[in-house]
Motif scaffolding. Sequence first.
Motif, PDB file in Angstrom:
ATOM      1  N   ALA B  14      72.949  66.026  64.137  1.00  0.00           N
ATOM      2  CA  ALA B  14      73.579  65.053  64.713  1.00  0.00           C
ATOM      3  C   ALA B  14      71.883  64.176  64.821  1.00  0.00           C
ATOM      4  O   ALA B  14      72.097  63.049  65.040  1.00  0.00           O
ATOM      5  CB  ALA B  14      73.870  64.832  66.836  1.00  0.00           C
ATOM      6  N   THR B  26      78.024  57.898  63.099  1.00  0.00           N
ATOM      7  CA  THR B  26      78.559  58.628  63.055  1.00  0.00           C
ATOM      8  C   THR B  26      79.137  59.604  63.411  1.00  0.00           C
ATOM      9  O   THR B  26      79.474  59.584  64.684  1.00  0.00           O
ATOM     10  CB  THR B  26      76.531  59.390  63.322  1.00  0.00           C
ATOM     11  N   VAL B  31      78.958  65.443  61.400  1.00  0.00           N
ATOM     12  CA  VAL B  31      77.940  66.423  61.666  1.00  0.00           C
ATOM     13  C   VAL B  31      78.357  67.504  61.551  1.00  0.00           C
ATOM     14  O   VAL B  31      77.416  68.693  60.503  1.00  0.00           O
ATOM     15  CB  VAL B  31      78.042  66.156  63.605  1.00  0.00           C
TER      16      VAL B  31
END
Lengths: 190, 190
Positions: B14, B26, B31
């Motif tokens: 992350a 994101t 992730v």
Amino acid sequence: MTKFSTREKIVKAADQLFYENGFDHTSFADVANGVGISRGNFYHHFKSKNDILGAVIEHRKQNTEKMIDGWEMDANSPKDRIKCYINILVKNQTLIKEFGCPVGTLTNEMAKLKHASAKDATAIFSLFKSWLTKQFAESGCQENADKLAMHVLSWSQGTATMYNAFKDDDFLRNELMQIEDWLDKQIKEN
Amino acid sequence: MTKFSTREKIVKAADQLFYENGFDHTSFADVANGVGISRGNFYHHFKSKNDILGAVIEHRKQNTEKMIDGWEMDANSPKDRIKCYINILVKNQTLIKEFGCPVGTLTNEMAKLKHASAKDATAIFSLFKSWLTKQFAESGCQENADKLAMHVLSWSQGTATMYNAFKDDDFLRNELMQIEDWLDKQIKEN
DNA sequence: GTCTATACGCCGATAGAC
DNA sequence: GTCTATCGGCGTATAGAC
């Protein structure tokens, strides 16, 4: 009372929202809300969100050119004109404190998004850079006018970033003083 | 061969993605892809995306402290230690060119998102600021150590922003030289 | 501790009536 | 030129099996 077309209203609303909330984070619903039209109506004026971004960047470029033209009118010496540039930090103090520099932050967002308009965002910086270079060249710093221009640009960016982060008015005041002092050392006349 | 827990792997993946693509942009899927686990598994380790952000910021703080401790070991004079800070721009040159400074860009994104973690992001800047202030104070600049520290922080931020925008190696080199010259003027000894 | 399945809303974008 | 209705996809987050 000037009348604005719907297209112009969209660009202005998007310009503000892209600055205050970020491009990626701004939705059509947000812009529609700001303008007072429905979402579907967008696509009559723009064919995609990236198209709106293109129009916003073009709008900012034109505003930048207007601002620079104003400095050419108001200030008589190159040094005074460069001081007009520095003075953006004071004029837009409240907005910079909250959202940072509109050019620097958009440029970086474009970089992180790997966005095709990254180079267009950087072009706004180039407008300032070319103009600042001209001012330094005209005041007798021909040999390194380019470096001095980039230094002023860079200095103002750093100041904007740290002012946005710490929101410390004393810091801003101190940096502004130092830039003026530095400028007086670089350009002796006037 | 150190073994990392899933939690640690999530934080590291992350951390990188938040830096390179932005926090907002994101997704959990990104992730999960980076770590090699399923999306649903996240919530065993963190209760929300904001929780992951909190852990990432904490992770960055710890890395910052480790880095600073390394400088204390490696460099003998305050001036040399400050040069270690400046040298981040060289060590992380490739990443800064592509994504900007991780601290400055996160801080600004937090500001635009009106995110509750904005103050935690700024705290990373504060670690550098306090430490730089101490270095200037120890080298005989007690009266304005604070201002000098903020100036160094600001200067490096501006340099990072403009290097990210223009990707001009000559510009970076020139600013680095100027910072060193300036530092030599501020601190005479050593 | 890790997985699959799924809820539910918001996203950008399209179709077509008025 | 503006609207409503709607699509398919992706976002975070939850429930529950293994």
